[in-house]
Every structure is written in C-alpha cells, then in structure tokens.
Design an enzyme around this catalytic site. Structure first.
Site, PDB file in Angstrom:
ATOM      1  NE  ARG A   1      36.496  42.141  35.170  1.00  0.00           N
ATOM      2  CZ  ARG A   1      36.242  41.980  36.469  1.00  0.00           C
ATOM      3  NH1 ARG A   1      35.316  42.705  37.055  1.00  0.00           N
ATOM      4  NH2 ARG A   1      36.908  41.085  37.174  1.00  0.00           N
TER       5      ARG A   1
ATOM      6  CE  LYS B   1      47.432  39.152  37.375  1.00  0.00           C
ATOM      7  NZ  LYS B   1      46.267  39.019  38.264  1.00  0.00           N
TER       8      LYS B   1
HETATM    9  N1  BES Z   1      44.024  36.685  34.849  1.00  0.00           N
HETATM   10  C1  BES Z   1      43.501  37.155  36.077  1.00  0.00           C
HETATM   11  C2  BES Z   1      42.671  36.101  36.806  1.00  0.00           C
HETATM   12  C3  BES Z   1      43.422  34.949  37.394  1.00  0.00           C
HETATM   13  C4  BES Z   1      43.899  35.040  38.690  1.00  0.00           C
HETATM   14  C5  BES Z   1      43.596  33.795  36.701  1.00  0.00           C
HETATM   15  C6  BES Z   1      44.552  33.963  39.247  1.00  0.00           C
HETATM   16  C7  BES Z   1      44.254  32.728  37.259  1.00  0.00           C
HETATM   17  C8  BES Z   1      44.722  32.806  38.538  1.00  0.00           C
HETATM   18  C9  BES Z   1      42.596  38.352  35.841  1.00  0.00           C
HETATM   19  O1  BES Z   1      42.956  39.181  34.803  1.00  0.00           O
HETATM   20  C10 BES Z   1      42.662  39.179  37.079  1.00  0.00           C
HETATM   21  O2  BES Z   1      43.705  39.681  37.373  1.00  0.00           O
HETATM   22  N2  BES Z   1      41.545  39.281  37.804  1.00  0.00           N
HETATM   23  C11 BES Z   1      41.516  39.998  39.010  1.00  0.00           C
HETATM   24  C12 BES Z   1      40.221  40.758  39.058  1.00  0.00           C
HETATM   25  C13 BES Z   1      40.168  41.764  40.167  1.00  0.00           C
HETATM   26  C14 BES Z   1      41.143  42.872  39.916  1.00  0.00           C
HETATM   27  C15 BES Z   1      38.760  42.294  40.261  1.00  0.00           C
HETATM   28  C16 BES Z   1      41.613  38.997  40.153  1.00  0.00           C
HETATM   29  O3  BES Z   1      41.057  37.899  40.049  1.00  0.00           O
HETATM   30  O4  BES Z   1      42.286  39.298  41.125  1.00  0.00           O
HETATM   31 MN    MN Z   2      44.376  40.642  35.374  1.00  0.00          MN
END
Ligand code: BES
Ligand code: MN
Ligand code: ZN
Length: 501
Positions: free
Chosen positions: A357, A283
C-alpha cells in the site's frame, strides 16, 4: 501457432488428428457421430467395449480410416447435461480443449482439429470462443522458464489448430483468435516475469523488459524513473520501502497512445515488490520464497500493455509500475517511522510488511496527472484476501459501484472470476494514528478491506478500482508458479471500453 476455421465436412479435413467428444455413458457427441459414419462406426464399436470411461478431460488417441485425418482423439466430456444432449458447460468445454491440446503435445501431431461440442453461443459468443481457443492453447503450451541445467525435454510438434464452425461465424472467430493470441502473449510474459527469482527479476529487469517492449511496439512509450527522479517526485512512501534494499528501485510509465482515441486514458497500476521479506517486521520462513511473486501486479500490467499494443487497441492506456524490494537492513524503515507520501499525507508505518500500500499510494497519486477516465491497480496486497475468497476469485474494491460491477462482469464473461468486496468509510476510520494522518495497518479483522481503505484515501477524486490478486495470481505447492491472472479479465475490460467508446 496458426489458428484456422474449417467450414466444410469434418471428414474432408486433411490433417494429423481430429479431437471429438464422448460423454461418460459412452455416447459420442454430434460431431463425432457424423464423422464415425465415414469410418464404419469404429468409434461406436470401440466405445461399446467400455475401455474408455470418458471422464472430463480423459483422452484416447486412435488410428482411424475412412476420413482424411489420420487419427482421432477421443476427449471425455463427463456426464451429459440434463437439458440438451450435446450442450456442454463452458467449464467442461475449457477442460476438454485443454486436455485435447495437452494430449497432442505428448505426440508428434503437428495439426489438430477441435471438433468438440461447443457451449451455447449465449454462454460463449463466437468472438469469445475464438479468443478462448487461442488463450487456452497459449496457456496449455506454456512451459515454465526454469533455470534447470539439464537439457530441455523434446519440444511438442503442434503448429496448427483448426476449429470447425459455420461460415457465418468465421469473421467473429477470427477476431477472437487475434485477441486470444495477444492475450496469450501477454499472459506468458506476465508468467515468465513472475516465475523468475528475485535475484534475476529485479526492478531494473522489469524496467528493461518494458523498454524492450517499446522497441517492438510503435504505439508504446516507456519512461523509467530511477532514485533521483523518484526523490524529485517526493514519493516518500515508495522511498521508505526501498531504503532498506541494495537493489535500486524503478518506477515505470508505459503509455499506449492510439491516434484515433480521444478519450482520457485507462490507467493500470501494478505492485512490483520483486521480493517481500516483510522488512523489519520479518515474515516467517515457510513459503517465504513465494514472495518473489509479490510483483505479479506489475507483471500483469506489463503483460497487458503488450497485449494492448499487439492488438493496437483504439484506446489510450497507461501502465504504471512501482518496483523495489522490501528488505530488513540497518537503513530499513522501522515500525513507528513516519513518512510523507507524494500526496502530502503523512503515514505512520506500524508494520513494515504492509509495504504494498505504501508503494501504491505514491503510484496512484502519480496517476492523477494523466487525468484518467478510470484507474485500476492490481496487487498481491494481503494474505487476508486469500482467507476471505480463497484462490478462485480476485477481490475487487472500488470507490464506484458501477466500475466494480463492470469488472466483476468482465471476469465472469471470460472465466477469470472476481468478487466485489465492501469498502465503506468505517474501514478507513480503523487506520487512525495518534502521530500521523494515518497508520499503514489496522489490525487483523477485515485486513484486505482496510488495505483497500488505505488506498482509497489517495484516490478520492478518481474513478478507481483495486484488485487484490494475492490468491489468484500464483499457485503454491506442486504446481508452484504464476497463473497469468487476471490478464484475461483485464483484456475483456479494455476490449469492451475500446468498442463502446
Ligand atoms: N505481499 C504480502 C501479501 C501476501 C501474503 C501475498 C500472502 C500473497 C500471499 C503483503 O505485502 C503483506 O505482507 N501483507 C500483510 C499485511 C499485514 C502486515 C497487515 C499480510 O497480508 O500479512
Ligand atoms: Mn509485505
Ligand atoms: Zn508484499
């Protein structure tokens, strides 16, 4: 906190302070008008001067004579509703109650009466009124469990809250107080867990918290699976996420069994990523710290199990938590890796940041063995749900429309709102992979829906709903911290199931 009901004249109530309502045109609400006659209309005279603008949530503490209480707290209610002079909305009422309690905590007041106008009972039943008073009290008195070394500020003195109500409403309000106190306890536990940093609130810490709950509540049985047991269960997707972390994973099963409940259990499943770096699909640094909240689903499950046990609900409820970190490492999963889930389906991991997921699909598969009546998972699953719904509604996805409607309805009833999102086959088709049964991502469009569609592939013969709480479970910015949501919605759901079955 002690909650009580006063059924007699407000003027005869002997305590530190009575909170009453004022509209922004300077008019006192009915309870305040009646009270003011006993104190030679001091309130009316003060208000005539125009010092108090009575905006919603504004407060003014004054000394008062002629009644048994020592002080009166004026609480602003904003504009009067057009329909009826003393009728107020649930939203205004919640803000006024919060403001009154919050103002009291800034003084030495130990006992406070809430004599504010109430929303009509068709909007807020006696039971939900009692529940909301206790819930809002818990919420307002909650102090973040910070790790600051400076001495804690002086604690508030508030120990008693009294509501004024007719005698015939007493039993229902009292019941609501118990529900609300249990809810507040569960939500505070959720918030404490979620607010803790990733180096303190590890998977093992979550496990320890659950085990401690089982020591307090006889109805709870807790089972903790470590790495060897998780391997034995062949949870290949969960194992794939944890393999890049030094911190050992934990899989928790918290069972509340009620002797008189014969029905199949409600199973709650929580995402417990105690820190989400994104893994190799790392991230961006800004706000990455907020990924300590990525175990909010797990925290909500644990908090809700505490509330269920506290109330000893006549239901069977099972809480399942899959907890681990998502880290980049020499051993971490790489984009393109293919793993086999506990259900036997293979998954091509195209993005290691779509880890929620992966742990949930194995946890949902595990839920099957309880032959559940219904399974509800909750997860800070996607940033896309925040784009879609903002921070006001939790996203609800389900393979059963009646269940989705039931959940949305519960949220609306307790002001912990949710919105039904679509989940049709086409979204699942977007997860096609050339190399495995499915990929773990499907591009940017409809990201929260394709995430739900991934989970749906593992819940085909279950009655299942998924709550995406990425926007609602915590706040960023100046008031950064866990909100406790969707504890209130879940408790409403469980209370309804406990009374109608
Ligand atoms: N934990 C994150 C989702 C999230 C993002 C929660 C921002 C709270 C605030 C999750 O694990 C994630 O990183 N999801 C990705 C999915 C993508 C790679 C398809 C996302 O939302 O960017
Ligand atoms: Mn994630
Ligand atoms: Zn995550």
């Amino acid at each position: 906190m002690q909650f009580e009901i006063w059924t007699k004249s407000l003027a005869d109530l002997a305590l530190d302070c009575v909170a009453v309502g004022v509209f922004d045109d300077g008019e006192l609400a009915a309870e305040a008008r009646a009270l003011d006659l006993r104190g030679r209309e001091k309130l009316a005279r003060l208000l005539k001067r125009g010092d108090f603008t009575a905006k919603t949530g504004e407060t003014w503490l004054i000394d008062y004579e002629g009644i048994r209480a020592e002080r009166v707290l004026l609480v602003g209610l904003g504009a009067k509703s057009a329909s009826s002079r003393d009728e107020i909305s649930r939203k205004t009422w919640r803000r006024a109650v919060t403001a009154a309690i919050s103002a009291a905590t800034r003084t030495r007041i130990t006992s406070l009466a809430l004599a504010l106008p109430r929303p009509a009972t068709k909007l807020l039943s006696d039971e939900r009124f009692g529940r909301a008073v206790a819930e809002l009290t818990g919420h307002t008195l909650y102090r973040v469990n910070d790790l600051k070394s400076a001495k804690k500020p002086r604690a508030h003195a508030l120990a008693r809250i009294v509501v004024v109500a007719p005698a015939k409403a007493s039993a229902a309000i009292q019941k609501g107080f118990s529900q609300g106190s249990a809810l507040a306890g569960g939500a505070a536990l959720m918030r404490n867990l979620a607010n803790l940093p990733g180096n303190v609130c590890t998977p093992s810490y979550l496990a320890k918290t659950a085990q401690d709950l089982a020591k307090t509540y006889k109805s709870l049985r807790v089972k903790v699976l470590g790495l060897p047991e998780i391997k034995r269960e062949k949870m290949g997707c969960f194992l794939a996420v944890t393999q890049g972390s030094e911190e050992p994973p934990r899989f928790l099963v918290i069972e509340h069994r009620h002797a008189r409940a014969k029905a199949a259990p409600v199973v709650l499943v929580g995402k417990g990523i105690t820190f989400d770096t994104g893994g190799i699909s790392l991230k961006d640094p800004p706000t990455m710290d907020e990924m300590k909240f990525d175990m909010s689903g797990a925290a909500c499950v644990i908090g809700t199990m505490k509330a269920v046990a506290e109330l000893n609900l006549p239901l069977n409820v099972v809480g399942i938590v899959a907890a681990c970190e998502n880290m980049p490492d020499g051993r971490a999963i790489k984009p393109g890796d293919i793993v086999t889930s506990a259900a036997g389906l293979t998954v091509e991991i195209l993005n290691t940041d779509a880890e929620g997921r992966l742990i949930l699909c194995d946890a949902l598969h595990y839920a099957r063995r309880f032959k559940p009546e219904v399974v509800i998972d909750m997860a800070t699953l996607t940033g896309a749900i925040v784009v879609a719904l903002g921070v006001h509604h939790t996203g609800v996805f389900a393979n059963n429309d009646a269940l989705a409607r039931e959940i949305v309805d519960c949220g609306a009833a307790v002001d912990d709102r949710a919105w039904h999102m679509p989940l049709t086959e086409e979204y699942g088709e977007q997860l096609k992979s050339n190399f495995a049964d499915m990929a773990n991502v499907a591009g940017r469009d409809g990201g929260s829906i394709t995430a739900a569609a991934f989970l749906a592939k593992f819940t085909k013969d279950l009655t299942w709903a998924h709550l995406d709480i990425a926007g609602t479970a915590y706040q960023g910015g100046a008031a950064k911290g866990s909100t406790g949501r969707p504890s209130a919605m879940l408790l409403e759901f469980l209370l309804r199931r406990a009374t109608t079955r």
